[in-house]
Scaffold this motif. Structure first.
Motif, PDB file in Angstrom:
ATOM      1  N   LYS A 229       0.847  -1.194   0.000  1.00 41.83           N
ATOM      2  CA  LYS A 229       0.000   0.000   0.000  1.00 41.83           C
ATOM      3  C   LYS A 229       0.881   1.243   0.000  1.00 41.83           C
ATOM      4  O   LYS A 229       1.996   1.219   0.523  1.00 41.83           O
ATOM      5  N   SER A 230       0.362   2.319  -0.557  1.00 44.36           N
ATOM      6  CA  SER A 230       1.153   3.554  -0.598  1.00 44.36           C
ATOM      7  C   SER A 230       0.242   4.763  -0.709  1.00 44.36           C
ATOM      8  O   SER A 230      -0.894   4.663  -1.176  1.00 44.36           O
ATOM      9  N   ARG A 231       0.758   5.911  -0.284  1.00 45.56           N
ATOM     10  CA  ARG A 231       0.070   7.187  -0.453  1.00 45.56           C
ATOM     11  C   ARG A 231       1.090   8.306  -0.327  1.00 45.56           C
ATOM     12  O   ARG A 231       2.175   8.114   0.242  1.00 45.56           O
ATOM     13  N   ILE A 232       0.744   9.468  -0.860  1.00 43.28           N
ATOM     14  CA  ILE A 232       1.621  10.635  -0.817  1.00 43.28           C
ATOM     15  C   ILE A 232       0.983  11.688   0.068  1.00 43.28           C
ATOM     16  O   ILE A 232      -0.202  11.995  -0.054  1.00 43.28           O
ATOM     17  N   SER A 233       1.770  12.268   0.954  1.00 50.97           N
ATOM     18  CA  SER A 233       1.326  13.392   1.770  1.00 50.97           C
ATOM     19  C   SER A 233       2.411  14.448   1.734  1.00 50.97           C
ATOM     20  O   SER A 233       3.469  14.293   2.347  1.00 50.97           O
TER      21      SER A 233
END
Length: 290
Positions: A229-233
């Motif tokens: 899983k991944s996300r950008i903040s």
């Protein structure tokens, strides 16, 4: 140079362009120049807003915000897109009004001179921001760059329309161009808003970087992996993955290998700050659950 300094430079140039074009736009009666002036004025407001957004987003995580303030960049991008869309709507309103009123442009020579100056300055700013975006991959600067690219196109279009009016006296060209620019600006604003919303909803990283991560994991000394899983903040990439090792490996050895894997993963994009949570599994528990 930091993204914050880049936004200060952008706001300074936008302030100068807004002032010059506003004066000439009011004097000449050109709806295209006036629209460009309003757009530059909005650039100033947006760049100042972005400066404070970047300042806040760079603050470290704390007890209240455990993952930091990176989402402020996405929020700033969302607000910027909304403002750009509103400016496009106003340009459209003014252009339609000029068609109805059939007003003529005066002081045409001075107006052309101002737009040549504006075009050159905006071209320099776009080149500068392009370099900064490549180095930092900052979302706010990327939104700024898109906005100034839109300005560059609109300035060129305004200059072309003024040249046509100068040689043919077809005054309606000014209003027609205003409508075209307005529609393009609103379309660009939609793209900015969409990206901001998707990031606020924790959309996964782009396909290209995702493929690099998967390649790195496949070439790592593990049995398999799952639960990626991944996300950008902001400028931080948060990633989670289950690494499956041989069940006979020691915990210390598995831990050391996972750290090496995390270091290799981070090399896929050194402009980002990577926060990786690795789960060490003795078997593929995703299959076991099935």
């Amino acid at each position: 140079m930091t993204p914050k300094k880049a936004t200060l430079i952008a706001s300074s140039i936008a302030s100068l362009l807004a002032l010059v074009k506003l004066v000439v736009g009011l004097m000449s009666g050109s709806v295209a120049v006036l629209a460009s002036a309003i757009d530059s004025l909005l650039d100033v407001i947006i760049s100042v807003f972005n400066f404070f957004a970047l300042h806040k987003s760079e603050q470290p995580a704390n007890q209240k915000f455990n993952y930091g303030y990176g989402k402020i960049e996405s929020l700033a991008s969302l607000v910027e897109g909304f403002i750009i869309g509103c400016s496009g709507g106003y340009i459209l309103y003014e252009a339609i009004g000029k068609i109805i009123s059939k007003e003529h442009i005066i002081e045409l020579n001075q107006t052309i001179g101002v737009m040549v100056f504006s075009l050159v300055m905006t071209l320099g700013l776009v080149s500068f921001l392009s370099i900064m975006v490549k180095k930092s991959k900052n979302q706010v600067l990327e939104a700024d760059l898109l906005h100034y690219k839109t300005d560059l196109l609109s300035n060129g279009g305004v200059l072309l329309s003024l040249a046509i009016i100068y040689w043919t006296d077809w005054q309606i060209v000014d209003a027609i161009l205003g409508i075209i620019v307005a529609l393009y600006v609103m379309f660009s604003a939609f793209g900015i808003v969409k990206k901001g919303v998707l990031n606020l909803l924790d959309r996964s990283i782009d396909e290209e970087l995702s493929q690099k991560i998967e390649t790195t994991l496949k070439n790592s000394p593990i049995s398999s992996y799952h639960g990626l899983k991944s996300r950008i903040s902001g400028n931080t990439l948060f990633m989670e993955v289950h690494l499956v090792f041989d069940e006979n490996i020691s915990l210390l050895e598995a831990h050391n290998l996972s750290e090496e894997i995390e270091e290799k993963l981070a090399q896929n994009d050194t402009t980002l700050h990577w926060v990786i949570l690795s789960h060490l599994d003795p078997y593929d528990d995703s299959i076991a659950k099935d």
